[in-house]
Design a protein around this motif. Structure first.
Motif, PDB file in Angstrom:
ATOM      1  N   ARG A 157       0.850  -1.187   0.000  1.00 38.68           N
ATOM      2  CA  ARG A 157       0.000   0.000   0.000  1.00 38.68           C
ATOM      3  C   ARG A 157       0.884   1.234   0.000  1.00 38.68           C
ATOM      4  O   ARG A 157       1.982   1.223   0.529  1.00 38.68           O
ATOM      5  N   TRP A 200      -0.364   6.796   3.789  1.00 40.31           N
ATOM      6  CA  TRP A 200      -0.247   6.712   5.246  1.00 40.31           C
ATOM      7  C   TRP A 200      -0.564   5.313   5.756  1.00 40.31           C
ATOM      8  O   TRP A 200      -1.197   4.528   5.076  1.00 40.31           O
ATOM      9  N   THR A 201      -0.111   5.037   6.964  1.00 41.24           N
ATOM     10  CA  THR A 201      -0.416   3.779   7.655  1.00 41.24           C
ATOM     11  C   THR A 201      -0.763   4.105   9.098  1.00 41.24           C
ATOM     12  O   THR A 201      -0.502   5.210   9.578  1.00 41.24           O
ATOM     13  N   PHE A 202      -1.350   3.153   9.792  1.00 38.01           N
ATOM     14  CA  PHE A 202      -1.725   3.374  11.187  1.00 38.01           C
ATOM     15  C   PHE A 202      -0.529   3.315  12.131  1.00 38.01           C
ATOM     16  O   PHE A 202      -0.551   3.922  13.189  1.00 38.01           O
ATOM     17  N   LEU A 203       0.487   2.557  11.792  1.00 42.69           N
ATOM     18  CA  LEU A 203       1.628   2.357  12.687  1.00 42.69           C
ATOM     19  C   LEU A 203       2.918   2.847  12.064  1.00 42.69           C
ATOM     20  O   LEU A 203       3.116   2.734  10.863  1.00 42.69           O
ATOM     21  N   THR A 204       3.808   3.331  12.901  1.00 41.91           N
ATOM     22  CA  THR A 204       5.142   3.688  12.429  1.00 41.91           C
ATOM     23  C   THR A 204       5.981   2.418  12.336  1.00 41.91           C
ATOM     24  O   THR A 204       5.644   1.380  12.930  1.00 41.91           O
ATOM     25  N   ARG A 262       6.026  -1.091  14.691  1.00 42.65           N
ATOM     26  CA  ARG A 262       6.018  -2.449  14.116  1.00 42.65           C
ATOM     27  C   ARG A 262       7.188  -3.273  14.634  1.00 42.65           C
ATOM     28  O   ARG A 262       7.025  -4.426  15.016  1.00 42.65           O
ATOM     29  N   ASP A 313       0.148  11.649  23.503  1.00 42.98           N
ATOM     30  CA  ASP A 313       0.034  10.334  24.128  1.00 42.98           C
ATOM     31  C   ASP A 313       0.509  10.352  25.581  1.00 42.98           C
ATOM     32  O   ASP A 313       0.795   9.300  26.154  1.00 42.98           O
TER      33      ASP A 313
END
Length: 111
Positions: free
Chosen positions: A8, A11-15, A19, A83
């Motif tokens: 893909r 953007w992604t949900f995780l850095t 991961r 966070d």
């Protein structure tokens, strides 16, 4: 082709750091080459991420022979100000959710 295997863009949900940390938390004796394959990164990128995590106290390792055993500092706070108060343990707990049980019971209902 399987949806999970399809690359893909955007953007992604995780850095990549998240991961790598989650992969190490699942298997503290995993090899860098296996982390790279699991996270779809190069070994050099994984080594840099591990170095970042170690230098900031989120990860440490013990070397026995040719094998590293990693230890995640689960009590460390996450880095981003948004966070504040959340720990590495809270982040990693997201990766261990039992999705099968969630699918059977359905999403939580608002009070």
């Amino acid at each position: 082709m399987d949806d999970a295997a399809r690359p893909r863009t955007g953007w992604t949900f995780l850095t990549n750091h998240a991961r790598v940390l989650a992969t190490i938390a699942r298997n503290p004796q995993i090899r860098v080459r296996d982390i790279a394959a699991n996270c779809m990164l190069t070994q050099r990128a994984v080594q840099k991420i591990i170095s970042d995590l170690e230098s900031d106290g989120y990860l440490s390792h013990t070397r026995v022979g040719r094998t590293n055993t990693y230890e995640v500092a689960a009590g460390m706070s996450l880095r981003h100000p948004a966070d504040a108060g959340q720990t590495v343990a809270a982040l990693l707990s997201l990766f261990s959710l039992d999705t099968a049980a969630h699918q059977q019971t359905g999403p939580a209902q608002a009070p």
